[in-house]
Design an enzyme around this catalytic site. Structure first.
Site: not given
Ligand code: PEP
Ligand code: MG
Length: 567
Positions: A186, A428, A452, A499
């Protein structure tokens, strides 16, 4: 020179500001002059209040009213009469100011953290923050305030947490260097969203770089240079200019539809973390929002956001986007997204634990607050609900049942919402991928979360450097998984988007186009670049490339083939 993970592109040249946790250890001593000791304590309070007031003003100016409200509690605890009396009493009794502050705030901390009322318990964290700030000042330790750094600052920090984002002043911060985090951590996602060059996972950088050092950060290459030579500086100044020129060239892709060279149109939308990101995403020419990570609303708060607060946040995005689609993901708590006030139990393996939709379905009353807020906001725009970390069809059915319960409640209350609101799922997890044919029948859309999906498919944590060689989207297993998910979604006639960070990967884009992906959700600064790459490929060319790479056996071969074909 130091090397780390290339987390956010661009060149940053500036002065190091090392944000380390202050060392609050001290040796208690008996002051010679109690009055002077009291004056030291009073001065620390005054300085703290002045700094906090300035911070409150900046937060308000940036539209962070809620966060500003929280800071007021800090001021109250700094000037609280009861605490002051205790500290002054201790100093009169022969203690130093450090000891007095430490004892008094510890006592209040223990008292608040043992209270019945949850609201009072949560105030304990504020008391601890004030204790840290006052002690640090008394001990002459400098705390770096990320919200008021001088121009051209390079932040050097152990870890960039999501809650620090609100503090970062984009105008003055030219680069970020951390000791932890991978490309999809993140910290990296935040840095890219802020368009600040960043290099992560540079071992011991908070010890090896000093405050005031001149630093060059090459975010694209993952390099950090301290005290550059004149030639190095010239080289990087040139690179920064080239980077800016490329960015300017991308402007040709503003305001035009996103389509392949042979005219197939796809949707190019943005990932956002909080409502105020919506404006930035529009400025980058997004065609909607493909992922609003609602957990950031929860992380930035000190207690569970109420239905009204959540409604206001979702409505703000819906109104900003007008009739453009807005996919809002319900709370994805757990794993690397900790929310202290939710008191999640410690687990040995939180990434495979009680998190995201599992937690929400186990706390239906709390989940309903979010679902009701989302439904109410759906009266103001094209809001869609997305479920995180789904592994089974049951989970989707249960969420949909809860949505129906909320709709009935709103009907009874005479509150407006979109009765046809779409409910889709993140794909995911390997399980969701393997049953994507079944999920496609249950969902209105898919959005593939490669961040993920890669981790769970490869059993390689996205933040763990030692297994980073396994963690990539070019692994044949991951490519096969993507093909299956997209094919199953397309067969069922639902929208299939992505995403995860891979949606903006220039090498992967032709593969996704060939598989049939119809929505690309990327960080706002990647929008124009992604549109340019999509425009460079015909589906026929992409299909031919995919035929080749599906026969390859290793990720290195896949990457090399994609690199050779890149435009
Ligand atoms: C992902 O896992 O690709 C995703 C978009 O969610 P996050 O990165 O918030 O886990
Ligand atoms: Mg995720």
């Amino acid at each position: 020179m130091f090397e780390g993970v290339n987390a956010s592109d661009g060149i940053g040249i500036g002065v190091a500001r090392v944000a380390v946790e202050p060392d609050l250890s001290f040796t208690p001593h008996k002051p010679e002059d109690a009055e002077a000791e009291k004056a030291r304590y009073e001065a620390a309070i005054e300085k703290f209040i002045a700094q906090t007031n300035a911070q409150i003003e900046r937060m308000k100016a940036n539209g962070l009213e809620n966060e500003a409200g929280i800071m007021n509690a800090h001021i109250e605890f700094a000037e609280d009469d009861g605490i002051k009396e205790m500290v002054i009493g201790s100093i009169d009794g022969g203690m130093c100011a450090e000891q007095g502050v430490s004892d008094a705030y510890d006592m209040y901390y223990n008292m608040f953290s043992n209270m019945e009322d949850e609201l009072f318990r949560e105030r304990a964290a504020d008391i601890a923050d004030v204790r840290t700030a006052l002690l640090a000042d008394l001990l002459g330790q400098e705390m770096v305030d990320l919200s008021s750094l001088p121009e051209n600052s390079v932040i050097i920090v152990h870890e960039l947490t999501p809650s620090m984002t609100a503090d970062i002043d984009k105008q003055n911060v030219v680069a970020i260097v951390t000791e932890t985090g991978g490309r999809t951590s993140h910290s990296a996602i935040i840095a890219r969203a802020l368009e600040i060059p960043a290099v992560l996972s540079v071992a011991d950088v908070t010890k090896n770089i000093k405050n005031g050092d001149m630093v060059v950060v090459d975010g694209g290459k993952g390099k950090v240079i301290v005290d550059p030579t004149a030639e190095e500086l010239e080289h990087y100044n040139d690179l920064a200019k080239k980077y800016a020129a490329d960015k300017a060239a991308l402007e040709a892709f503003r305001g035009v539809p996103t389509k392949t060279a042979d005219g197939k149109e796809v949707l190019l939308v943005a990932n956002i973390g909080n409502p105020s990101d919506a404006q930035g995403a529009l400025e980058h020419d997004c065609e909607g929002v493909g992922l609003f990570r609602s957990e950031f609303l929860f992380m930035d708060a000190k207690e569970l956001p109420s239905e009204e607060e959540q409604f206001a946040a979702y409505q703000k995005v819906a109104l900003a986007m007008k009739d453009k689609p807005v996919i809002i993901r319900t709370l994805d708590v757990g794993g690397d997204k900790e929310i202290p006030y939710m008191n999640m139990q410690h687990e040995d393996n939180p990434f495979m634990g009680f998190r995201a939709v599992r937690y929400c379905l186990n706390n239906p009353d709390q989940y309903k607050v979010q679902l009701r807020a989302l439904l109410r906001a759906s009266a103001y725009g094209d809001i869609k609900i997305m479920i995180p970390l789904v592994t089974t069809v049951d989970e989707v059915r249960k969420v949909k049942e809860l949505v129906e319960v909320c709709k009935k409640e709103l009907d009874a209350e005479g509150v407006k919402y979109n009765p046809d609101i779409e409910v889709g799922t993140m794909v995911e997890t390997p399980s969701a991928s393997l049953v994507s044919d079944l999920l496609a029948k249950e969902c209105d859309f898919f959005s593939i979360g490669t961040n993920d999906l890669i981790g769970y498919t490869m059993c390689a944590d996205r933040g763990n450097d030692r297994v980073a060689y396994l963690y990539n989207v070019y692994q044949p297993s991951v490519i096969r998984s993507l093909k299956a998910i997209i094919t199953n979604g397309v067969k069922e006639g639902i929208m299939v988007g992505m995403c995860g960070e891979a949606a903006a990967d220039p090498l992967l884009i032709p593969v996704l186009l060939s598989f049939g992906l119809t929505e690309f959700s990327v960080s706002a600064p990647s929008i124009l670049r992604t549109r340019r790459i999509i425009s460079q490929w015909t589906i026929e060319e992409a299909d031919a490339l995919v035929e080749k790479i599906l026969k390859l056996e290793t990720s290195a071969e896949v990457r090399a083939a994609l690199q050779a074909a890149a435009k």
